[in-house]
Structures are given as structure tokens and as C-alpha cells.
Motif scaffolding. Structure first.
Motif, PDB file in Angstrom:
ATOM      1  N   SER A 141       2.320   8.559  97.947  1.00 50.93           N
ATOM      2  CA  SER A 141       2.281   9.720  99.186  1.00 50.93           C
ATOM      3  C   SER A 141       3.764   9.557  99.330  1.00 50.93           C
ATOM      4  CB  SER A 141       1.262   9.163 100.001  1.00 50.93           C
ATOM      5  OG  SER A 141       1.674   7.809 100.727  1.00 50.93           O
ATOM      6  N   ARG A 183       7.164  12.640 100.668  1.00 47.75           N
ATOM      7  CA  ARG A 183       7.903  13.986 100.559  1.00 47.75           C
ATOM      8  C   ARG A 183       7.971  14.261  98.772  1.00 47.75           C
ATOM      9  NH1 ARG A 183      11.513  12.161 105.002  1.00 47.75           N
ATOM     10  NH2 ARG A 183      11.279  13.765 106.608  1.00 47.75           N
ATOM     11  N   LEU A 184       7.878  13.330  97.961  1.00 46.17           N
ATOM     12  CA  LEU A 184       7.890  13.652  96.594  1.00 46.17           C
ATOM     13  C   LEU A 184       6.505  13.987  96.172  1.00 46.17           C
ATOM     14  CD1 LEU A 184      10.093  11.172  94.692  1.00 46.17           C
ATOM     15  CD2 LEU A 184      10.072  13.663  94.500  1.00 46.17           C
ATOM     16  N   ARG A 227       5.225   3.326  94.886  1.00 41.67           N
ATOM     17  CA  ARG A 227       6.361   3.831  95.670  1.00 41.67           C
ATOM     18  C   ARG A 227       7.576   4.418  94.913  1.00 41.67           C
ATOM     19  NH1 ARG A 227       8.917  -0.057 100.118  1.00 41.67           N
ATOM     20  NH2 ARG A 227       9.673   2.183 100.585  1.00 41.67           N
ATOM     21  N   ASN A 281      18.110  11.235  93.553  1.00 40.74           N
ATOM     22  CA  ASN A 281      19.044  10.291  94.196  1.00 40.74           C
ATOM     23  C   ASN A 281      18.388   8.988  94.030  1.00 40.74           C
ATOM     24  OD1 ASN A 281      16.439  11.135  95.367  1.00 40.74           O
ATOM     25  ND2 ASN A 281      17.059  10.539  97.414  1.00 40.74           N
ATOM     26  N   ALA A 325      11.573  19.152  96.328  1.00 40.35           N
ATOM     27  CA  ALA A 325      12.141  17.732  97.066  1.00 40.35           C
ATOM     28  C   ALA A 325      13.661  18.120  96.897  1.00 40.35           C
ATOM     29  CB  ALA A 325      11.456  16.736  96.500  1.00 40.35           C
TER      30      ALA A 325
HETATM   31  P1  ATP Z   1       8.157   5.515  99.575  1.00 39.18           P
HETATM   32  O1  ATP Z   1       6.991   4.830 100.458  1.00 39.18           O
HETATM   33  O2  ATP Z   1       7.468   6.030  98.114  1.00 39.18           O
HETATM   34  O3  ATP Z   1       8.980   4.509  99.125  1.00 39.18           O
HETATM   35  P2  ATP Z   1       9.964   6.839 100.956  1.00 39.18           P
HETATM   36  O4  ATP Z   1       9.852   6.575 102.444  1.00 39.18           O
HETATM   37  O5  ATP Z   1      11.154   5.983 100.261  1.00 39.18           O
HETATM   38  O6  ATP Z   1       8.669   6.666 100.102  1.00 39.18           O
HETATM   39  P3  ATP Z   1      10.010   9.547 100.999  1.00 39.18           P
HETATM   40  O7  ATP Z   1      10.757   9.974 102.470  1.00 39.18           O
HETATM   41  O8  ATP Z   1       8.672  10.294 100.730  1.00 39.18           O
HETATM   42  O9  ATP Z   1      10.194   8.383 100.669  1.00 39.18           O
HETATM   43  O10 ATP Z   1      11.004  10.463 100.222  1.00 39.18           O
HETATM   44  C1  ATP Z   1      11.051  10.483  98.884  1.00 39.18           C
HETATM   45  C2  ATP Z   1      11.984  11.184  98.189  1.00 39.18           C
HETATM   46  O11 ATP Z   1      11.668  12.687  98.589  1.00 39.18           O
HETATM   47  C3  ATP Z   1      13.380  10.832  98.421  1.00 39.18           C
HETATM   48  O12 ATP Z   1      14.059   9.898  97.886  1.00 39.18           O
HETATM   49  C4  ATP Z   1      14.313  12.439  98.337  1.00 39.18           C
HETATM   50  O13 ATP Z   1      14.601  12.418  96.788  1.00 39.18           O
HETATM   51  C5  ATP Z   1      12.934  13.208  98.528  1.00 39.18           C
HETATM   52  N1  ATP Z   1      13.321  13.721 100.007  1.00 39.18           N
HETATM   53  C6  ATP Z   1      13.689  12.678 101.123  1.00 39.18           C
HETATM   54  N2  ATP Z   1      13.783  13.608 102.217  1.00 39.18           N
HETATM   55  C7  ATP Z   1      13.641  14.931 101.810  1.00 39.18           C
HETATM   56  C8  ATP Z   1      13.478  15.947 102.603  1.00 39.18           C
HETATM   57  N3  ATP Z   1      13.804  15.980 104.071  1.00 39.18           N
HETATM   58  N4  ATP Z   1      13.081  17.158 102.164  1.00 39.18           N
HETATM   59  C9  ATP Z   1      13.095  16.910 100.722  1.00 39.18           C
HETATM   60  N5  ATP Z   1      13.046  15.931 100.193  1.00 39.18           N
HETATM   61  C10 ATP Z   1      13.383  15.029 100.661  1.00 39.18           C
END
Ligand code: ATP
Ligand code: ZN
Length: 299
Positions: free
Chosen positions: A13, A15-16, A53, A74, A102
Motif C-alpha cells: 500500500s 503511493r505506488l 514494502r 528512485n 507515480a
Molecule cells: P512503503 O511503506 O512501501 O515503504 P513509502 O512510505 O516508502 O512506502 P510511498 O510514500 O508510498 O513510500 O512512496 C512510494 C514511491 O512512490 C516513492 O518511492 C516514489 O517513487 C513514489 N512517490 C513518492 N511520493 C510521490 C508523490 N508525491 N507523487 C507521486 N509519486 C510519489
């Protein structure tokens, strides 16, 4: 999970995940999730899904635990640079396709109180980031000698806590940085979701599932901006009108019953069709212009 099914690693779950499940749905795949929410299964193709994750996805694919994965470029690049691997290393996961969602940007950001925005002002500073390898590679390319402090989250509070002087973080609107008195000054990396594949050949049955999935993904990506354009045009303006249709190869020109001076043109435009283009078409004499969305495409 079995060896006869292609193993796909996805973010559980975040942003991806939303964009990923939307893409799979558009590919005609319905995913059933196990009760523990760690595994999923596609009904329509032999694909098993591991829900994890996002940070774990590059290693799972590198090490062959999963055959393919969908992850932010990234995270993939940070993993690759962190392991000191070349982009074409045959022993590592490789990028197969950019997926167009994303989208985000890794940016250097400095306190607004800094006198200058120049890259040079980061020299000898300490930069807090979740992406130390990408940040360091960028600084090296720019010839700026600065150090990084790795943080797994809430990077933007580091300057206030005096853990670091500046940050390098994912920026979408810039509102979070702004709220912490920081201003983005340079783009370190432009990212979007990508599909990666493990090194080495797949078994014949997994290769066939992979090929089907990729054909569907390519079709979804191609049809995202694509439109079917229909219009009537004066016969003498056909060449000019066809020249205006964005990304249209070999449009169909059809006779109209009882009209010698006007023909119908039908074209698939693979690039976005703007209002300004329609206005220009009209100026060239086009009438009855229809622009329809395309749901699926297969070349
Ligand atoms: P996890 O719990 O899976 O580790 P996380 O907190 O690391 O989640 P997310 O915030 O869900 O990560 O972001 C996952 C990916 O989505 C990021 O590595 C990036 O590639 C992309 N991403 C991050 N922020 C944005 C944004 N604002 N808009 C679009 N894509 C984003
Ligand atoms: Zn993460």
C-alpha cells in the motif's frame, strides 16, 4: 507460490500501489488477495503476487525471489548505486519498461535563510536524505563536496533538529518543504514507476506469462493519450489536415456519398489532441470533428 507461475513483487500500500493496481486492472487482471494480505494471485494469467514494502522490491528481484517487480525508479536507482552496480550488469535486475505513473522528483532543498540558491552553497554541508547514493552521485557529478546523513523518513525536520544543514527529498507540490522553511533548489532525479526483471532467463511458461503481461502493459500505456479522430475535410486540404494530426500514421481517407469536394478522415492519434489543434483543423476547413477515447490498443 509455485515455479510454474510468474512471481511479481508489488508495493502492498502507498503511493505506488494505487497506480499499480489500476494498471493491472486495465490489463484485464483481477487480483485476489490472501487473508494475510502478503500474497495475491491474478486470475487471468499465471501470475503470483508478493505484497511488500517498496524498498524491498529491488532486492527481491535482484536475488530471484521474484521474477519481476513494479517500483519507483528512485528506489531502484538508489538500490543499484548502493550496491555499486552498473546499469547493464547481467547479474542484477534490469529496467524493462517505464510505466508513466507515480511521477515525482528527488530535489535538493535548503533553508530559505541561505543567502544563495547555487549548488556551490551546498559545499561542506551535511544533507539529510533517504537516498544517499543518488544524492552523492549527483553531488559528485556537480563537483560539490558535501556529506549525507541517511534518514528513513521525515527528512524535512532534519535542519530544524540540527541533524543536517539541508535535505534531499521527494517533492511533488513542495508544500511539505515550504512548511518547514525549506526551498527546493535543484533536481537530483526524475522518477516514475518502472517494471524490473530478474537477471537470467525465465522458464518457458513464465516467459509466456511475462510476454502476455508486457503486451497488455504496452497496450495500456500506448492508449493512455491515444484518441480516435474523425472529421470531414475539403479534398484539397487533406495533406495539410493530416499533417496537423498529432502522431497519426497513415490515416484512412474515405469517400462521402454524393460529395466530390469533401472526404472523411479517420486517424488514431497517439499523442494528446489539444483544443488548439482542433481550432486549427477547423481553420483549414475541417467539419464534424469527433475525438473519441481508445480503450485498448495492440499493434
Ligand atoms: P512503503 O511503506 O512501501 O515503504 P513509502 O512510505 O516508502 O512506502 P510511498 O510514500 O508510498 O513510500 O512512496 C512510494 C514511491 O512512490 C516513492 O518511492 C516514489 O517513487 C513514489 N512517490 C513518492 N511520493 C510521490 C508523490 N508525491 N507523487 C507521486 N509519486 C510519489
Ligand atoms: Zn518505502
Amino acid at each position: 507460490m509455485t515455479d510454474e507461475r510468474l512471481r511479481l513483487a508489488l508495493q502492498k500500500s502507498g503511493r505506488l500501489a494505487d497506480g499499480t493496481f489500476d494498471l493491472l486492472k486495465k490489463c484485464g487482471l483481477s487480483i485476489s488477495r490472501a487473508k494475510d494480505n502478503l500474497y495475491g494471485r491474478a486470475r487471468e494469467l499465471p501470475i503470483d503476487i508478493l505484497l511488500v514494502r517498496d524498498d524491498d522490491i529491488p532486492s527481491l528481484v535482484d536475488d530471484g525471489v521474484c521474477d519481476i517487480g513494479i517500483v519507483g525508479e528512485n528506489v531502484f536507482e538508489e538500490h543499484r548505486l548502493g550496491r555499486g552496480r552498473e546499469a547493464d550488469d547481467p547479474a542484477a535486475a534490469t529496467l524493462v519498461s517505464r510505466l508513466g505513473f507515480a511521477r515525482c522528483r528527488l530535489m535538493l532543498a535548503a533553508p530559505k535563510s541561505w543567502a544563495s540558491d547555487d549548488l556551490g552553497s551546498y559545499a561542506a554541508k551535511r544533507i539529510a536524505t533517504s537516498y544517499p547514493a543518488l544524492t552523492q552521485a549527483f553531488l559528485n557529478r556537480a563537483g560539490v563536496a558535501a556529506s549525507t546523513a541517511e534518514m528513513s523518513g521525515s527528512v524535512e525536520i532534519a535542519p530544524k533538529l540540527k541533524i543536517a544543514d539541508a535535505v534531499c527529498d521527494i517533492v511533488s507540490t513542495g508544500a511539505t518543504l515550504e512548511a518547514h522553511g525549506l526551498k527546493p533548489t535543484a533536481t537530483v532525479f526524475d522518477s516514475e514507476a518502472i517494471l524490473i526483471k530478474r537477471p537470467g532467463a525465465l522458464s518457458p511458461s513464465n516467459q509466456s506469462a511475462f510476454d502476455s503481461l508486457m503486451t497488455r502493459i504496452d497496450g495500456v500505456i500506448a492508449s493512455r493519450n491515444a484518441k480516435y479522430v474523425m472529421l470531414n475535410a475539403p479534398r484539397e486540404a487533406v495533406a495539410d489536415i493530416v499533417g496537423l494530426l498529432p502522431g497519426a500514421e497513415a490515416p484512412t481517407v474515405l469517400e462521402l456519398a454524393g460529395r466530390d469536394d469533401v472526404v472523411a478522415i479517420h486517424a488514431v492519434c497517439v499523442e494528446e489532441v489539444f483544443w488548439s489543434t482542433l481550432e486549427e483543423l477547423k481553420r483549414l476547413g475541417a467539419t464534424a470533428i469527433l475525438v473519441a477515447p481508445i480503450e485498448k490498443m495492440m499493434p
